[in-house]
Design a protein around this motif. Structure first.
Motif, mmCIF file in Angstrom:
data_model
loop_
_atom_site.group_PDB
_atom_site.id
_atom_site.type_symbol
_atom_site.label_atom_id
_atom_site.label_comp_id
_atom_site.label_asym_id
_atom_site.label_seq_id
_atom_site.Cartn_x
_atom_site.Cartn_y
_atom_site.Cartn_z
ATOM 1 N N THR A 4 23.991 67.948 34.262
ATOM 2 C CA THR A 4 24.335 67.241 33.048
ATOM 3 C C THR A 4 23.129 66.466 32.574
ATOM 4 O O THR A 4 22.656 65.556 33.250
ATOM 5 C CB THR A 4 25.506 66.276 33.306
ATOM 6 O OG1 THR A 4 26.605 67.033 33.788
ATOM 7 C CG2 THR A 4 25.906 65.567 32.034
ATOM 8 N N PRO A 7 24.194 61.816 30.202
ATOM 9 C CA PRO A 7 25.376 61.235 30.838
ATOM 10 C C PRO A 7 26.212 60.377 29.905
ATOM 11 O O PRO A 7 27.287 59.959 30.248
ATOM 12 C CB PRO A 7 24.774 60.393 31.964
ATOM 13 C CG PRO A 7 23.429 60.022 31.468
ATOM 14 C CD PRO A 7 22.960 61.198 30.651
ATOM 15 N N THR A 8 25.720 60.074 28.702
ATOM 16 C CA THR A 8 26.439 59.215 27.772
ATOM 17 C C THR A 8 26.507 59.875 26.406
ATOM 18 O O THR A 8 25.708 59.572 25.517
ATOM 19 C CB THR A 8 25.752 57.842 27.665
ATOM 20 O OG1 THR A 8 24.376 58.041 27.292
ATOM 21 C CG2 THR A 8 25.789 57.118 28.986
ATOM 22 N N THR A 53 30.887 50.226 39.482
ATOM 23 C CA THR A 53 31.253 51.525 38.922
ATOM 24 C C THR A 53 32.756 51.722 39.062
ATOM 25 O O THR A 53 33.298 51.554 40.153
ATOM 26 C CB THR A 53 30.511 52.659 39.647
ATOM 27 O OG1 THR A 53 29.098 52.439 39.549
ATOM 28 C CG2 THR A 53 30.850 54.005 39.029
ATOM 29 N N VAL A 105 19.956 64.066 35.227
ATOM 30 C CA VAL A 105 21.209 63.799 35.934
ATOM 31 C C VAL A 105 21.802 65.107 36.438
ATOM 32 O O VAL A 105 21.799 66.119 35.734
ATOM 33 C CB VAL A 105 22.212 63.098 34.998
ATOM 34 C CG1 VAL A 105 23.613 63.082 35.614
ATOM 35 C CG2 VAL A 105 21.753 61.674 34.687
ATOM 36 N N GLN A 107 25.362 66.539 38.084
ATOM 37 C CA GLN A 107 26.765 66.219 38.352
ATOM 38 C C GLN A 107 27.448 67.401 39.016
ATOM 39 O O GLN A 107 27.324 68.537 38.563
ATOM 40 C CB GLN A 107 27.488 65.871 37.051
ATOM 41 C CG GLN A 107 28.979 65.601 37.222
ATOM 42 C CD GLN A 107 29.626 65.153 35.931
ATOM 43 O OE1 GLN A 107 29.174 64.205 35.291
ATOM 44 N NE2 GLN A 107 30.694 65.845 35.531
ATOM 45 N N TYR A 133 27.441 62.505 41.800
ATOM 46 C CA TYR A 133 26.698 62.201 40.560
ATOM 47 C C TYR A 133 25.359 61.605 40.965
ATOM 48 O O TYR A 133 25.306 60.531 41.562
ATOM 49 C CB TYR A 133 27.489 61.219 39.704
ATOM 50 C CG TYR A 133 27.012 61.077 38.283
ATOM 51 C CD1 TYR A 133 27.509 61.894 37.270
ATOM 52 C CD2 TYR A 133 26.063 60.120 37.932
ATOM 53 C CE1 TYR A 133 27.090 61.769 35.955
ATOM 54 C CE2 TYR A 133 25.638 59.988 36.621
ATOM 55 C CZ TYR A 133 26.151 60.812 35.636
ATOM 56 O OH TYR A 133 25.733 60.677 34.333
ATOM 57 N N HIS A 135 21.667 60.317 39.671
ATOM 58 C CA HIS A 135 20.912 59.863 38.498
ATOM 59 C C HIS A 135 19.471 59.580 38.919
ATOM 60 O O HIS A 135 19.228 58.814 39.853
ATOM 61 C CB HIS A 135 21.542 58.590 37.931
ATOM 62 C CG HIS A 135 21.096 58.270 36.535
ATOM 63 N ND1 HIS A 135 19.784 57.963 36.242
ATOM 64 C CD2 HIS A 135 21.778 58.204 35.360
ATOM 65 C CE1 HIS A 135 19.684 57.726 34.940
ATOM 66 N NE2 HIS A 135 20.882 57.872 34.387
ATOM 67 N N PHE A 159 33.907 60.239 37.443
ATOM 68 C CA PHE A 159 32.684 59.973 36.700
ATOM 69 C C PHE A 159 32.894 60.190 35.203
ATOM 70 O O PHE A 159 32.219 60.994 34.561
ATOM 71 C CB PHE A 159 31.548 60.856 37.220
ATOM 72 C CG PHE A 159 31.235 60.619 38.673
ATOM 73 C CD1 PHE A 159 30.806 59.374 39.106
ATOM 74 C CD2 PHE A 159 31.411 61.626 39.604
ATOM 75 C CE1 PHE A 159 30.545 59.135 40.440
ATOM 76 C CE2 PHE A 159 31.132 61.405 40.947
ATOM 77 C CZ PHE A 159 30.700 60.152 41.362
ATOM 78 N N ARG A 164 29.761 56.724 34.089
ATOM 79 C CA ARG A 164 28.423 57.244 33.804
ATOM 80 C C ARG A 164 27.536 56.186 33.163
ATOM 81 O O ARG A 164 26.351 56.074 33.483
ATOM 82 C CB ARG A 164 28.519 58.477 32.903
ATOM 83 C CG ARG A 164 29.180 59.675 33.577
ATOM 84 C CD ARG A 164 28.847 60.971 32.859
ATOM 85 N NE ARG A 164 29.266 60.965 31.461
ATOM 86 C CZ ARG A 164 30.442 61.396 31.028
ATOM 87 N NH1 ARG A 164 31.345 61.849 31.901
ATOM 88 N NH2 ARG A 164 30.732 61.386 29.743
#
Length: 262
Positions: A4, A7-8, A53, A105, A107, A133, A135, A159, A164
């Motif tokens: 991925t 992530p946002t 988280t 990232v 995932q 996950y 990062h 996640f 994320r």
């Protein structure tokens, strides 16, 4: 599913968890900068990453320095164990190593259906985990590690957007702090090199003075004598100068007190 990269996603609302306000970041900074050891500081950070988280997945911090990869901190012992499983997974590696190598990232949606990295997924499933996950951690422009999160649920629930964004914020902040630590280490190394260079220069100047007095020669001639001696015996100029002083005084030269000019 492949790595991925974002992530946002832009169409998701901003994450407003109070645990990620400036007070938290300042507290995290204080922990890392005030602690007596970076290992302890990173352990505190891994614990904080898990705490803030959503769902509190396990956290591990992996660094690659000097070509060596190792887990330097974890929120739980199991996180340390599953991090290290991929280091022994041969060329297949794992999500953490892929995040470091790619700078993106990575995932793992569901370890039960994940086919990348050989037997890695089976090992993690045996430890009750379903998703991962990873990062990347950046120190300036360089990717030097990864923040790894492990959850017993699949990624769609473990996640989501909030998780994320929380991980991204912690990873970014960790990278900034690691950059500061590395800069401080480089500063210390440069200072040590400068200290050695100045001490050696003082020894050479003293030896030049000894030779000028013994041989009634100029400073340039005395310097040339020592340089030729070093070339003949395959020694540094500083070593030759130290021998000159020792033969004259009967004692090895002592470096002058050093005042850091930086």
């Amino acid at each position: 599913m492949g790595p991925t990269n974002d992530p946002t996603p832009k169409d998701e609302p901003p994450f407003e968890d109070p645990g990620l306000d400036e007070g938290f970041l300042q507290e995290l900074t204080a922990v890392l900068l005030a602690t007596s050891g970076i290992d302890t500081a990173l352990s505190e950070l891994a614990t904080a990453a898990s705490r803030i988280t959503p769902g509190a997945p396990m956290a591990g911090v992996t660094l690659r320095l000097g070509g060596r990869v190792r887990t330097v901190a974890s929120s739980e012992a199991t996180a340390l164990l599953v991090d290290e499983i991929q280091y022994d997974n041969g060329p297949a590696g794992g999500p953490c190593l892929e995040a470091i190598d790619s700078g993106r990232v990575v995932q793992v949606d569901d370890l039960a259906t994940e086919s990348r990295w050989g037997e890695y997924s089976a090992y993690l499933l045996a430890h009750g985990l379903r998703s991962v996950y990873s990062h990347p951690l950046r120190a300036g422009e360089q990717v030097i590690g990864a923040l790894n999160m492990y959850a017993p649920a699949t990624a769609d629930s473990a996640f989501g957007p909030d998780a994320r964004q929380a991980i991204a914020r912690v990873a970014e902040h960790t990278g900034l702090l690691l950059h500061a630590v590395l800069q401080a280490a480089r500063h210390a190394e440069i200072t040590a090199q400068l200290r050695d260079a100045l001490a050696q220069r003082a020894t050479i100047e003293q030896a030049v003075g000894v030779l000028m007095g013994q041989r009634r020669c100029s400073a340039e001639e005395a310097f040339a004598i020592m340089r030729r001696a070093g070339q003949t015996t395959d020694r540094s100029l500083g070593e030759v100068a130290a021998d000159v002083i020792t033969s004259f005084t009967g004692q090895r030269p002592r470096p002058s007190p050093f005042v850091d000019p930086l």
